[in-house]
Each structure stands twice: as C-alpha cells, then as structure tokens.
Design a protein around this motif. Structure first.
Motif, PDB file in Angstrom:
ATOM      1  N   ASP A 163      29.229 -16.067 -12.461  1.00  0.00           N
ATOM      2  CA  ASP A 163      29.410 -17.510 -12.639  1.00  0.00           C
ATOM      3  C   ASP A 163      28.102 -18.100 -13.155  1.00  0.00           C
ATOM      4  OD1 ASP A 163      31.945 -17.246 -11.593  1.00  0.00           O
ATOM      5  OD2 ASP A 163      31.376 -17.917  -9.587  1.00  0.00           O
ATOM      6  N   ILE A 164      28.211 -19.136 -13.972  1.00  0.00           N
ATOM      7  CA  ILE A 164      27.041 -19.824 -14.512  1.00  0.00           C
ATOM      8  C   ILE A 164      26.917 -21.190 -13.848  1.00  0.00           C
ATOM      9  CG2 ILE A 164      25.858 -20.643 -16.577  1.00  0.00           C
ATOM     10  CD1 ILE A 164      26.385 -17.647 -16.604  1.00  0.00           C
ATOM     11  N   ALA A 165      25.717 -21.511 -13.400  1.00  0.00           N
ATOM     12  CA  ALA A 165      25.450 -22.829 -12.820  1.00  0.00           C
ATOM     13  C   ALA A 165      24.312 -23.487 -13.585  1.00  0.00           C
ATOM     14  CB  ALA A 165      25.083 -22.702 -11.345  1.00  0.00           C
ATOM     15  N   TYR A 166      24.559 -24.704 -14.075  1.00  0.00           N
ATOM     16  CA  TYR A 166      23.514 -25.469 -14.751  1.00  0.00           C
ATOM     17  C   TYR A 166      22.900 -26.445 -13.749  1.00  0.00           C
ATOM     18  CZ  TYR A 166      25.211 -23.713 -19.211  1.00  0.00           C
ATOM     19  OH  TYR A 166      25.579 -22.899 -20.266  1.00  0.00           O
ATOM     20  N   VAL A 167      21.575 -26.454 -13.683  1.00  0.00           N
ATOM     21  CA  VAL A 167      20.879 -27.361 -12.776  1.00  0.00           C
ATOM     22  C   VAL A 167      19.799 -28.102 -13.559  1.00  0.00           C
ATOM     23  CG1 VAL A 167      21.307 -25.893 -10.763  1.00  0.00           C
ATOM     24  CG2 VAL A 167      19.186 -25.604 -12.070  1.00  0.00           C
ATOM     25  N   GLU A 168      19.287 -29.158 -12.952  1.00  0.00           N
ATOM     26  CA  GLU A 168      18.209 -29.930 -13.564  1.00  0.00           C
ATOM     27  C   GLU A 168      16.883 -29.353 -13.095  1.00  0.00           C
ATOM     28  OE1 GLU A 168      16.135 -31.702 -15.788  1.00  0.00           O
ATOM     29  OE2 GLU A 168      18.187 -32.454 -15.985  1.00  0.00           O
ATOM     30  N   GLY A 169      16.309 -28.486 -13.930  1.00  0.00           N
ATOM     31  CA  GLY A 169      15.135 -27.737 -13.522  1.00  0.00           C
ATOM     32  C   GLY A 169      13.904 -28.566 -13.235  1.00  0.00           C
ATOM     33  N   THR A 170      13.842 -29.790 -13.744  1.00  0.00           N
ATOM     34  CA  THR A 170      12.682 -30.633 -13.495  1.00  0.00           C
ATOM     35  C   THR A 170      12.758 -31.342 -12.151  1.00  0.00           C
ATOM     36  OG1 THR A 170      13.742 -32.466 -14.684  1.00  0.00           O
ATOM     37  CG2 THR A 170      12.288 -31.021 -15.953  1.00  0.00           C
ATOM     38  N   ASP A 171      13.875 -31.191 -11.451  1.00  0.00           N
ATOM     39  CA  ASP A 171      14.079 -31.836 -10.143  1.00  0.00           C
ATOM     40  C   ASP A 171      14.354 -30.750  -9.103  1.00  0.00           C
ATOM     41  OD1 ASP A 171      14.989 -33.209  -7.882  1.00  0.00           O
ATOM     42  OD2 ASP A 171      15.972 -34.773  -9.066  1.00  0.00           O
ATOM     43  N   THR A 172      13.331 -30.370  -8.363  1.00  0.00           N
ATOM     44  CA  THR A 172      13.458 -29.279  -7.390  1.00  0.00           C
ATOM     45  C   THR A 172      14.478 -29.592  -6.317  1.00  0.00           C
ATOM     46  OG1 THR A 172      11.141 -28.660  -7.769  1.00  0.00           O
ATOM     47  CG2 THR A 172      12.186 -27.821  -5.770  1.00  0.00           C
ATOM     48  N   THR A 173      14.486 -30.828  -5.851  1.00  0.00           N
ATOM     49  CA  THR A 173      15.424 -31.212  -4.792  1.00  0.00           C
ATOM     50  C   THR A 173      16.869 -31.092  -5.265  1.00  0.00           C
ATOM     51  OG1 THR A 173      13.807 -32.745  -3.829  1.00  0.00           O
ATOM     52  CG2 THR A 173      16.115 -33.069  -3.222  1.00  0.00           C
ATOM     53  N   ALA A 174      17.133 -31.571  -6.476  1.00  0.00           N
ATOM     54  CA  ALA A 174      18.484 -31.498  -7.024  1.00  0.00           C
ATOM     55  C   ALA A 174      18.893 -30.047  -7.276  1.00  0.00           C
ATOM     56  CB  ALA A 174      18.557 -32.304  -8.316  1.00  0.00           C
ATOM     57  N   THR A 175      17.946 -29.241  -7.730  1.00  0.00           N
ATOM     58  CA  THR A 175      18.235 -27.826  -7.971  1.00  0.00           C
ATOM     59  C   THR A 175      18.611 -27.127  -6.679  1.00  0.00           C
ATOM     60  OG1 THR A 175      16.759 -27.706  -9.893  1.00  0.00           O
ATOM     61  CG2 THR A 175      17.248 -25.644  -8.758  1.00  0.00           C
ATOM     62  N   ALA A 176      17.838 -27.361  -5.634  1.00  0.00           N
ATOM     63  CA  ALA A 176      18.120 -26.745  -4.334  1.00  0.00           C
ATOM     64  C   ALA A 176      19.484 -27.181  -3.801  1.00  0.00           C
ATOM     65  CB  ALA A 176      17.022 -27.115  -3.335  1.00  0.00           C
ATOM     66  N   ALA A 177      19.779 -28.463  -3.951  1.00  0.00           N
ATOM     67  CA  ALA A 177      21.056 -28.983  -3.465  1.00  0.00           C
ATOM     68  C   ALA A 177      22.229 -28.368  -4.212  1.00  0.00           C
ATOM     69  CB  ALA A 177      21.088 -30.506  -3.600  1.00  0.00           C
ATOM     70  N   ALA A 178      22.076 -28.208  -5.527  1.00  0.00           N
ATOM     71  CA  ALA A 178      23.155 -27.641  -6.337  1.00  0.00           C
ATOM     72  C   ALA A 178      23.427 -26.186  -5.964  1.00  0.00           C
ATOM     73  CB  ALA A 178      22.801 -27.749  -7.817  1.00  0.00           C
ATOM     74  N   ILE A 179      22.372 -25.401  -5.765  1.00  0.00           N
ATOM     75  CA  ILE A 179      22.554 -23.990  -5.396  1.00  0.00           C
ATOM     76  C   ILE A 179      23.153 -23.877  -4.003  1.00  0.00           C
ATOM     77  CG2 ILE A 179      21.373 -21.799  -4.975  1.00  0.00           C
ATOM     78  CD1 ILE A 179      19.294 -22.649  -7.064  1.00  0.00           C
ATOM     79  N   THR A 180      22.647 -24.694  -3.090  1.00  0.00           N
ATOM     80  CA  THR A 180      23.171 -24.684  -1.720  1.00  0.00           C
ATOM     81  C   THR A 180      24.664 -25.009  -1.705  1.00  0.00           C
ATOM     82  OG1 THR A 180      21.022 -25.342  -0.807  1.00  0.00           O
ATOM     83  CG2 THR A 180      22.955 -25.703   0.578  1.00  0.00           C
ATOM     84  N   ALA A 181      25.040 -26.011  -2.488  1.00  0.00           N
ATOM     85  CA  ALA A 181      26.448 -26.420  -2.534  1.00  0.00           C
ATOM     86  C   ALA A 181      27.335 -25.297  -3.065  1.00  0.00           C
ATOM     87  CB  ALA A 181      26.595 -27.673  -3.393  1.00  0.00           C
TER      88      ALA A 181
END
Length: 336
Positions: free
Chosen positions: A205-223
């Motif tokens: 599976d591919i997940a796109y995250v906002e790499g410049t925002d560590t908090t958002a990246t962590a939240a997206a992976i956790t979810a």
C-alpha cells in the motif's frame, strides 16, 4: 547528448594533473558553516582552476538532515579543489528553478543540481547550456538527466533500490507493506515505492504524507496502522521518517517492523538497537562530493565520469544490525 567542449588544457604538466587526480579520493577538508566555502590554501587547481565558482542547487527542505550529508560532501570536495562553492535549496520546483537561473546569471563556472521534478528544471538547464556552463546532476533524476542535456549524474537507481527492498522483505517473510511517500510527485520517491511493489510478493500500500510536518506524518502513519492491523512492515523513504514510524508503531499498538531508505547518525542507533530492521544507503555525502569534484575535473582535465552516457551509482547498499558497526564511526562524524 551534447557535452560542452572542455576548456583549453591548463598550462600544467601531465605529471601534476595525474597527481591531482590521484588524490581526489584521499584528501578532504572542511569549510565554514555558511553557504560558501572559500579556496583552500594549497588546494589543487593551480592558476586555471583555483577560483572556479560552482553552485549546488537542491530541492532540500529546511531541517532535513539528509541534505546536510550532501552539502558536507560538496564542501569537502570544494575545499580540496580550491573551489568557491555556493549552496542554495528550495523544495518548491519553481523556487529551485529560480535559484538555478540565479546561478546562471551570476556566471558561475559549473552547476550541480538535483532533478526531483525534472520538467521544472528543463528551462534552467537549457539556459546554463546556452551560457556554456557545464551542469551535472545528483541524487534525483537518474531517468531524466540525459534527456535534460546534463553532462554527468551521481546517485542511486531508485527503481533498482526499490526492487531490492522488495526482495529483502520477501526474505524477511513480510506479508503486507505500507510504503510512505513524504513528497508527492518527487520522481525518486515514487520510483522507490514502485520498485518495492514490483518485486514484493505480498501486498504493498502507498501512503502519502506531508513530510514537512512531523506531527501530521506521525498521525497519518499511526492512523493507517490502527485501521489495518495486517500491515507488518512500514517502509519509509528517509531516515527521519523511519524514526517517526517507530513511534507510530508503538502508539498504534501495531506489531509492524520498520525499514527505510537513507541513513543518518540517529538511524544508525535505531538499526543497532533493532528499532529499524535495515536501511538502504545511497551515500549522500558521496553524491555531493563527486558532483563538485567532477566539475573541477572537467575544467582541469576535461574528464567526464561515465563518458556522459552512464550514471555513476552511489547505491544501494543495505545497512543492517549485522554490519551497522562498520559505518557507525563515519555517521558520528557526519559523513554517512
């Protein structure tokens, strides 16, 4: 591909030229922490090359430690060769293109540039060529450098690296992988995950995250890990994102393992203690070093690495718990 004609041969003996080339991989120096490194006393280059001006223009985001390694390699090569190096970066494709056009207007003697989004750099590369400024590529754009008219390329075949990771995951008996892309549209990152998907026998599976925002990246992976407990492997495309993924695995209660592309000092520790299974090292220090050094060699001796038809590969190499000790000391010094 049209390679700019080399400059007239410097008025130096063949013996001196050969000696300078021989020490290219043996000598290294340090420059200041600013954007420009001045000529080092006694550095190679003589009267014809001692005051070369080279611009390194990348798509780096601020705070991304990967690019510190690229810059360090470039600075060390510049100090050795007596090159005046200017570094500039912008993660926005239009911004990076503007920085390269600035370098052309400043009439530098050579440009090293990344091609994360090749189409955006087509115009600036053409402008450099029209001004007879040699351009070399590094890091991103291995499938585009020749068509863009770039003279040489130093980096990793990202598709090949991705396929190697897919094979590695099969060896580790993974079944379901989440490949995390931290910059949408970056050709190198897209190629990595595509390569994983091509050879990995399980589900990718591919997940796109906002790499410049560590908090958002962590939240997206956790979810994603909470939503799908069958994910047993998270593959990130940068060392700092692997460390973020390790935290997400713990927060989500998942049993997934973490693997990554790229390496830095903190990632070395994570591989040592088993938090990260392995890293794919593309040797960013070497990319920066070779890119700058190649421009000096071209000006000093008319050399073109790879003959202008083949890239110079700097990876991939796997760093695992079994061999991480061999690179730990170099990572501590900020060169791996």
């Amino acid at each position: 591909m049209n390679i700019p004609p080399p400059p007239p041969a410097p008025h130096r003996s063949a013996r001196v030229i050969a000696a300078a080339a021989a020490v290219c991989l043996l000598a290294a120096g340090c420059s200041g922490s600013g954007g420009t490194s001045g000529s080092a006393p006694g550095a190679g280059g003589g009267a014809d090359t001692a005051h070369l001006k080279v611009a390194l223009v990348t798509h780096a985001s601020e705070g991304d430690t990967f690019w510190n390694l690229v810059k360090k390699g470039a600075e060390d090569a510049a100090a050795k060769d007596g090159v005046d190096l200017t570094y500039a970066n912008d993660p926005d494709a239009a911004g990076q293109a503007a920085l390269m056009r600035d370098a052309v207007r400043q009439k530098v003697d050579g440009i090293a540039v990344t091609l994360a989004k090749p189409q955006a750099m087509k115009g600036p590369v053409a402008a450099a060529r029209a001004a007879d400024i040699p351009v070399v590529g590094l890091n991103s754009g291995i499938d585009s450098w020749q068509s863009e008219g770039i003279m040489e390329f130093f980096g990793q075949d990202e598709s090949l690296a991705g396929r190697a990771v897919g094979d590695k995951l099969d060896e580790l008996r993974a079944k379901h992988t989440l490949c995390v892309i931290h910059e949408r549209g970056n050709v190198a990152l897209e190629a990595r995950c595509a390569g994983v998907k091509k050879t990995f026998a399980g589900q990718t599976d591919i997940a796109y995250v906002e790499g410049t925002d560590t908090t958002a990246t962590a939240a997206a992976i956790t979810a994603r890990l909470r939503q799908d407990p069958t994910i047993d492997e998270v593959v990130t495309l940068g060392a700092q994102f692997a460390l973020t993924a390790v935290k997400s695995v713990k927060q989500s209660g998942s049993r997934a393992h973490v693997a990554t592309f790229d390496l830095n000092q903190n990632l070395v520790k994570a591989v040592k203690n088993g938090d990260v299974q392995f890293a794919v090292d593309q040797q960013p220090y070497l990319q920066g070093y070779l890119a700058v050094d190649s421009l000096w060699l071209y000006k000093a001796n008319g050399n073109v690495s790879g003959g202008g038809v083949s890239p110079v590969l700097t990876g991939p190499a796997f760093v695992t718990k079994a061999n991480v000790a061999s690179v730990a000391a170099f990572a501590a010094h900020g060169t791996r």
